[in-house]
Design a protein around this motif. Structure first.
Motif, PDB file in Angstrom:
ATOM      1  N   MET A 100       0.734  -1.340   0.103  1.00  0.00           N
ATOM      2  CA  MET A 100      -0.093   0.029   0.058  1.00  0.00           C
ATOM      3  C   MET A 100       0.965   1.156  -0.010  1.00  0.00           C
ATOM      4  O   MET A 100       1.707   1.322   0.807  1.00  0.00           O
ATOM      5  CB  MET A 100      -1.189   0.036   1.194  1.00  0.00           C
ATOM      6  CG  MET A 100      -1.999  -0.920   1.298  1.00  0.00           C
ATOM      7  SD  MET A 100      -3.498  -0.311   0.801  1.00  0.00           S
ATOM      8  CE  MET A 100      -4.781  -1.589   1.060  1.00  0.00           C
ATOM      9  N   ASN A 101       0.598   2.298  -0.851  1.00  0.00           N
ATOM     10  CA  ASN A 101       1.394   3.453  -0.963  1.00  0.00           C
ATOM     11  C   ASN A 101       0.710   4.484  -0.278  1.00  0.00           C
ATOM     12  O   ASN A 101      -0.579   4.522  -0.099  1.00  0.00           O
ATOM     13  CB  ASN A 101       1.346   3.873  -2.367  1.00  0.00           C
ATOM     14  CG  ASN A 101       2.104   2.876  -3.227  1.00  0.00           C
ATOM     15  OD1 ASN A 101       3.008   2.013  -2.625  1.00  0.00           O
ATOM     16  ND2 ASN A 101       1.848   2.647  -4.527  1.00  0.00           N
ATOM     17  N   LYS A 102       1.425   5.441   0.378  1.00  0.00           N
ATOM     18  CA  LYS A 102       0.990   6.612   0.932  1.00  0.00           C
ATOM     19  C   LYS A 102       0.877   7.744  -0.093  1.00  0.00           C
ATOM     20  O   LYS A 102       1.486   7.984  -1.147  1.00  0.00           O
ATOM     21  CB  LYS A 102       1.919   7.233   2.001  1.00  0.00           C
ATOM     22  CG  LYS A 102       1.843   6.760   3.360  1.00  0.00           C
ATOM     23  CD  LYS A 102       2.774   7.534   4.292  1.00  0.00           C
ATOM     24  CE  LYS A 102       2.701   6.866   5.555  1.00  0.00           C
ATOM     25  NZ  LYS A 102       3.479   7.575   6.674  1.00  0.00           N
ATOM     26  N   HIS A 103      -0.457   8.377   0.081  1.00  0.00           N
ATOM     27  CA  HIS A 103      -0.859   9.543  -0.933  1.00  0.00           C
ATOM     28  C   HIS A 103      -1.126  10.860  -0.089  1.00  0.00           C
ATOM     29  O   HIS A 103      -1.907  10.574   0.853  1.00  0.00           O
ATOM     30  CB  HIS A 103      -1.931   9.019  -1.770  1.00  0.00           C
ATOM     31  CG  HIS A 103      -1.653   7.720  -2.589  1.00  0.00           C
ATOM     32  ND1 HIS A 103      -0.890   7.740  -3.774  1.00  0.00           N
ATOM     33  CD2 HIS A 103      -2.009   6.491  -2.511  1.00  0.00           C
ATOM     34  CE1 HIS A 103      -1.060   6.467  -4.237  1.00  0.00           C
ATOM     35  NE2 HIS A 103      -1.513   5.722  -3.445  1.00  0.00           N
TER      36      HIS A 103
ATOM     37  N   ILE B 148      -7.682   7.585   7.171  1.00  0.00           N
ATOM     38  CA  ILE B 148      -6.985   8.741   7.045  1.00  0.00           C
ATOM     39  C   ILE B 148      -5.608   8.602   7.863  1.00  0.00           C
ATOM     40  O   ILE B 148      -6.130   8.422   9.167  1.00  0.00           O
ATOM     41  CB  ILE B 148      -7.967  10.022   7.632  1.00  0.00           C
ATOM     42  CG1 ILE B 148      -8.979   9.993   6.438  1.00  0.00           C
ATOM     43  CG2 ILE B 148      -7.044  11.123   7.823  1.00  0.00           C
ATOM     44  CD1 ILE B 148     -10.114  10.934   6.929  1.00  0.00           C
ATOM     45  N   GLU B 149      -4.420   8.774   7.560  1.00  0.00           N
ATOM     46  CA  GLU B 149      -3.293   8.572   8.426  1.00  0.00           C
ATOM     47  C   GLU B 149      -3.115   9.904   9.004  1.00  0.00           C
ATOM     48  O   GLU B 149      -2.750  10.047  10.245  1.00  0.00           O
ATOM     49  CB  GLU B 149      -2.095   8.286   7.446  1.00  0.00           C
ATOM     50  CG  GLU B 149      -2.039   6.972   7.215  1.00  0.00           C
ATOM     51  CD  GLU B 149      -0.564   6.463   6.789  1.00  0.00           C
ATOM     52  OE1 GLU B 149       0.434   7.186   7.179  1.00  0.00           O
ATOM     53  OE2 GLU B 149      -0.460   5.497   6.391  1.00  0.00           O
TER      54      GLU B 149
ATOM     55  N   VAL C 164      -4.703  15.590   3.380  1.00  0.00           N
ATOM     56  CA  VAL C 164      -5.132  14.402   3.867  1.00  0.00           C
ATOM     57  C   VAL C 164      -4.157  13.395   3.469  1.00  0.00           C
ATOM     58  O   VAL C 164      -3.791  13.258   2.089  1.00  0.00           O
ATOM     59  CB  VAL C 164      -6.418  13.680   3.340  1.00  0.00           C
ATOM     60  CG1 VAL C 164      -6.717  12.513   3.941  1.00  0.00           C
ATOM     61  CG2 VAL C 164      -7.630  14.774   3.755  1.00  0.00           C
ATOM     62  N   VAL C 165      -3.685  12.778   4.320  1.00  0.00           N
ATOM     63  CA  VAL C 165      -2.732  11.516   4.093  1.00  0.00           C
ATOM     64  C   VAL C 165      -3.327  10.249   4.220  1.00  0.00           C
ATOM     65  O   VAL C 165      -3.768   9.985   5.304  1.00  0.00           O
ATOM     66  CB  VAL C 165      -1.320  11.634   4.843  1.00  0.00           C
ATOM     67  CG1 VAL C 165      -0.440  10.483   4.612  1.00  0.00           C
ATOM     68  CG2 VAL C 165      -0.604  12.863   4.681  1.00  0.00           C
ATOM     69  N   THR C 166      -3.474   9.370   3.091  1.00  0.00           N
ATOM     70  CA  THR C 166      -4.021   8.257   3.165  1.00  0.00           C
ATOM     71  C   THR C 166      -3.283   7.183   2.495  1.00  0.00           C
ATOM     72  O   THR C 166      -2.347   7.573   1.927  1.00  0.00           O
ATOM     73  CB  THR C 166      -5.581   8.286   2.412  1.00  0.00           C
ATOM     74  OG1 THR C 166      -6.168   7.112   2.674  1.00  0.00           O
ATOM     75  CG2 THR C 166      -5.347   8.656   0.989  1.00  0.00           C
TER      76      THR C 166
END
Length: 160
Positions: free
Chosen positions: A1-4, A31-32, A49-51
């Motif tokens: 899983m990549n962070k976006h 939601i990170e 938002v970092v997800t």
């Protein structure tokens, strides 16, 4: 899983944050971190938002966000060059003998001492997530009394 990292321009109205966060929750998107503040336009706010997820998930998020009435723009910042920073405040136990050592670490990380009492010190650290994490780990042996972190805020580089 990549962070976006996703930038969302929204109307600055009550309930918009709840609707955006609710969309993520209802769809099962994590939601990170989420930061919200004023934007370059009066009456508009920008959410960062970092997800995590794959490209398909990210496109789903973008499409669902654009369906919300108060969402005006969704940009996928992590798809292009960007600058991202976090802010952390750490309250650390400090014995008089440890002060010089702690101050040396703070200086190395280009942090700031914001408050000092007889037995604690509040340290501010700004940087990417790895820098904040590294500083936090170095302070653990002294005893972190309290820690608060903003999560990421980001902006695209250049004219993107």
């Amino acid at each position: 899983m990549n962070k976006h990292t996703v930038s969302i321009l929204v109307n600055d109205l009550p309930g918009v944050l709840q609707r955006v966060a609710g969309l993520f929750g209802r769809r099962g998107f994590n939601i990170e971190s989420i930061t919200v503040g004023t934007s370059e336009e009066p009456g508009l706010s920008r959410m960062i938002v970092v997800t995590t997820g794959d490209e398909r998930t990210l496109e789903q998020i973008r499409q669902q966000l654009l369906k919300l009435i108060d969402v005006l723009e969704v940009r996928l910042l992590s798809a292009k060059p960007m600058v991202s920073r976090e802010l952390a405040l750490l309250k650390v136990n400090v014995q008089p003998a440890d002060r010089p050592e702690i101050l040396g670490v703070v200086e190395t990380f280009r942090g700031s001492v914001i408050d000092v009492s007889s037995d604690t010190m509040v340290i501010e650290i700004v940087g990417d997530a790895d820098k904040v994490q590294a500083m936090t780990e170095l302070m653990r042996p002294y005893g972190i009394v309290e820690l608060t972190c903003t999560g990421a805020t980001a902006i695209s580089r250049g004219t993107h």
